[in-house]
Motif scaffolding. Structure first.
Motif, PDB file in Angstrom:
ATOM      1  N   MET A 171       0.646  -1.124   0.106  1.00 13.27           N
ATOM      2  CA  MET A 171       0.017   0.137   0.116  1.00 13.27           C
ATOM      3  C   MET A 171       0.817   1.188   0.071  1.00 13.27           C
ATOM      4  N   LYS A 172       0.511   2.239  -1.010  1.00  9.63           N
ATOM      5  CA  LYS A 172       1.383   3.295  -0.869  1.00  9.63           C
ATOM      6  C   LYS A 172       0.354   4.554  -0.489  1.00  9.63           C
ATOM      7  N   VAL A 173       0.808   5.394   0.045  1.00  4.59           N
ATOM      8  CA  VAL A 173      -0.061   6.521   0.566  1.00  4.59           C
ATOM      9  C   VAL A 173       0.959   7.876   0.148  1.00  4.59           C
ATOM     10  N   PHE A 174       0.323   8.972  -0.621  1.00  2.00           N
ATOM     11  CA  PHE A 174       1.174  10.143  -1.074  1.00  2.00           C
ATOM     12  C   PHE A 174       0.183  11.272  -1.053  1.00  2.00           C
ATOM     13  N   THR A 175       0.574  12.552  -0.734  1.00  2.00           N
ATOM     14  CA  THR A 175       0.111  13.688  -0.947  1.00  2.00           C
ATOM     15  C   THR A 175       0.367  14.270  -2.217  1.00  2.00           C
ATOM     16  N   ILE A 176      -1.067  14.754  -2.622  1.00  2.00           N
ATOM     17  CA  ILE A 176      -0.937  15.556  -3.931  1.00  2.00           C
ATOM     18  C   ILE A 176      -1.414  17.023  -3.683  1.00  2.00           C
ATOM     19  N   ALA A 177      -1.002  17.926  -4.659  1.00  4.99           N
ATOM     20  CA  ALA A 177      -1.215  19.181  -4.696  1.00  4.99           C
ATOM     21  C   ALA A 177      -2.833  19.700  -5.135  1.00  4.99           C
ATOM     22  N   GLN A 178      -3.352  18.910  -5.939  1.00  2.00           N
ATOM     23  CA  GLN A 178      -4.697  19.116  -6.430  1.00  2.00           C
ATOM     24  C   GLN A 178      -5.632  18.143  -5.557  1.00  2.00           C
ATOM     25  N   GLU A 179      -6.906  18.221  -5.565  1.00  2.77           N
ATOM     26  CA  GLU A 179      -7.782  17.327  -4.890  1.00  2.77           C
ATOM     27  C   GLU A 179      -9.009  17.086  -6.066  1.00  2.77           C
ATOM     28  N   PRO A 180      -8.697  16.368  -7.126  1.00  2.00           N
ATOM     29  CA  PRO A 180      -9.531  15.655  -7.892  1.00  2.00           C
ATOM     30  C   PRO A 180     -10.704  14.851  -7.370  1.00  2.00           C
ATOM     31  N   SER A 181     -11.771  14.828  -7.803  1.00  5.76           N
ATOM     32  CA  SER A 181     -12.718  13.834  -7.533  1.00  5.76           C
ATOM     33  C   SER A 181     -12.583  12.541  -7.681  1.00  5.76           C
ATOM     34  N   THR A 182     -12.965  11.395  -7.226  1.00 10.92           N
ATOM     35  CA  THR A 182     -12.970   9.919  -7.568  1.00 10.92           C
ATOM     36  C   THR A 182     -13.186   9.912  -9.070  1.00 10.92           C
ATOM     37  N   GLU A 183     -14.034  10.448  -9.475  1.00 10.50           N
ATOM     38  CA  GLU A 183     -14.675  10.140 -10.991  1.00 10.50           C
ATOM     39  C   GLU A 183     -13.365  10.786 -11.891  1.00 10.50           C
ATOM     40  N   GLU A 184     -12.902  12.129 -11.602  1.00 10.32           N
ATOM     41  CA  GLU A 184     -11.814  12.374 -12.123  1.00 10.32           C
ATOM     42  C   GLU A 184     -10.407  11.605 -12.241  1.00 10.32           C
ATOM     43  N   ILE A 185     -10.303  11.058 -11.196  1.00  5.52           N
ATOM     44  CA  ILE A 185      -9.269  10.113 -11.190  1.00  5.52           C
ATOM     45  C   ILE A 185      -9.420   8.933 -11.969  1.00  5.52           C
ATOM     46  N   ALA A 186     -10.470   8.451 -11.866  1.00  2.00           N
ATOM     47  CA  ALA A 186     -10.908   7.201 -12.889  1.00  2.00           C
ATOM     48  C   ALA A 186     -10.871   7.589 -14.071  1.00  2.00           C
ATOM     49  N   LYS A 187     -11.392   8.785 -14.598  1.00  2.00           N
ATOM     50  CA  LYS A 187     -11.525   9.169 -15.943  1.00  2.00           C
ATOM     51  C   LYS A 187      -9.850   9.325 -16.484  1.00  2.00           C
ATOM     52  N   THR A 188      -8.982   9.897 -15.765  1.00  2.00           N
ATOM     53  CA  THR A 188      -7.609  10.154 -16.089  1.00  2.00           C
ATOM     54  C   THR A 188      -6.804   8.890 -16.354  1.00  2.00           C
ATOM     55  N   ILE A 189      -7.123   7.787 -15.215  1.00  2.00           N
ATOM     56  CA  ILE A 189      -6.454   6.597 -15.462  1.00  2.00           C
ATOM     57  C   ILE A 189      -6.911   5.729 -16.882  1.00  2.00           C
ATOM     58  N   GLU A 190      -8.333   5.761 -16.757  1.00  2.00           N
ATOM     59  CA  GLU A 190      -8.674   5.206 -18.151  1.00  2.00           C
ATOM     60  C   GLU A 190      -8.070   5.709 -19.344  1.00  2.00           C
ATOM     61  N   GLN A 191      -7.964   7.190 -19.488  1.00  5.41           N
ATOM     62  CA  GLN A 191      -7.355   7.707 -20.736  1.00  5.41           C
ATOM     63  C   GLN A 191      -6.008   7.347 -20.901  1.00  5.41           C
ATOM     64  N   HIS A 192      -5.352   7.291 -19.848  1.00  8.82           N
ATOM     65  CA  HIS A 192      -3.890   6.938 -19.769  1.00  8.82           C
ATOM     66  C   HIS A 192      -3.515   5.635 -19.966  1.00  8.82           C
ATOM     67  N   PHE A 193      -4.229   4.639 -19.507  1.00 11.43           N
ATOM     68  CA  PHE A 193      -4.026   3.081 -19.484  1.00 11.43           C
ATOM     69  C   PHE A 193      -5.106   2.439 -20.597  1.00 11.43           C
ATOM     70  N   SER A 194      -5.865   3.262 -21.124  1.00  9.71           N
ATOM     71  CA  SER A 194      -6.842   2.704 -22.271  1.00  9.71           C
ATOM     72  C   SER A 194      -7.569   1.610 -21.785  1.00  9.71           C
ATOM     73  N   SER A 195      -7.541   0.479 -22.806  1.00  7.39           N
ATOM     74  CA  SER A 195      -8.229  -0.618 -22.675  1.00  7.39           C
ATOM     75  C   SER A 195      -7.541  -1.542 -21.858  1.00  7.39           C
ATOM     76  N   LYS A 196      -6.359  -1.551 -21.321  1.00  8.83           N
ATOM     77  CA  LYS A 196      -5.782  -2.537 -20.657  1.00  8.83           C
ATOM     78  C   LYS A 196      -6.315  -2.892 -19.271  1.00  8.83           C
ATOM     79  N   PHE A 197      -7.230  -2.046 -18.770  1.00  7.94           N
ATOM     80  CA  PHE A 197      -7.690  -2.474 -17.398  1.00  7.94           C
ATOM     81  C   PHE A 197      -9.349  -1.982 -17.664  1.00  7.94           C
ATOM     82  N   SER A 198     -10.082  -2.810 -16.576  1.00 11.53           N
ATOM     83  CA  SER A 198     -11.337  -2.120 -16.433  1.00 11.53           C
ATOM     84  C   SER A 198     -11.545  -1.505 -15.227  1.00 11.53           C
ATOM     85  N   TYR A 199     -12.536  -0.846 -14.773  1.00 11.05           N
ATOM     86  CA  TYR A 199     -12.780   0.234 -13.914  1.00 11.05           C
ATOM     87  C   TYR A 199     -14.037   0.263 -13.133  1.00 11.05           C
ATOM     88  N   SER A 200     -14.140   0.523 -11.888  1.00 10.62           N
ATOM     89  CA  SER A 200     -15.333   0.342 -11.335  1.00 10.62           C
ATOM     90  C   SER A 200     -15.276   1.270  -9.982  1.00 10.62           C
TER      91      SER A 200
END
Length: 105
Positions: A1-30
């Motif tokens: 488990m890794k915990v780190f601090t970020i400068a921005q505070e994105p929503s969970t949906e924004e995080i999911a969308k960003t990961i999906e755009q970067h990693f494309s169809s390699k993974f599924s998300y829920s």
């Protein structure tokens, strides 16, 4: 488990969308949970995945089996699944942490 601090505070949906755009169809998300405390579950396979949770300006990335039954059995059998898939789980966790740190820090 890794915990780190970020400068921005994105929503969970924004995080999911960003990961999906970067990693494309390699993974599924829920999503897991309710309200603002929902987590993003990233699934690479039945045994390899990660849970990404956000609390304020901290993000937690936890490598785990994305299947709830397997996760329960994993904790019941003292991390047998985790040790069997240790390397792929840690690689996914490291990849996600690296990407999220570069994107939001």
């Amino acid at each position: 488990m890794k915990v780190f601090t970020i400068a921005q505070e994105p929503s969970t949906e924004e995080i999911a969308k960003t990961i999906e755009q970067h990693f494309s169809s390699k993974f599924s998300y829920s999503f897991f949970g309710v309200g603002k405390n929902r987590s993003v579950v990233v699934r690479k396979s039945e045994f390899v995945g990660a849970q990404i949770s956000k609390s304020g300006n901290q993000i937690t990335v936890h490598a785990m089996s994305p299947n709830l039954l397997l996760s329960f059995l994993d904790s019941f059998f003292m991390n047998v699944i985790y040790f069997a898939f240790h390397s792929p789980l840690k690689k996914l966790e490291a990849d996600l942490v690296t990407f999220l740190k570069s994107r939001y820090s």
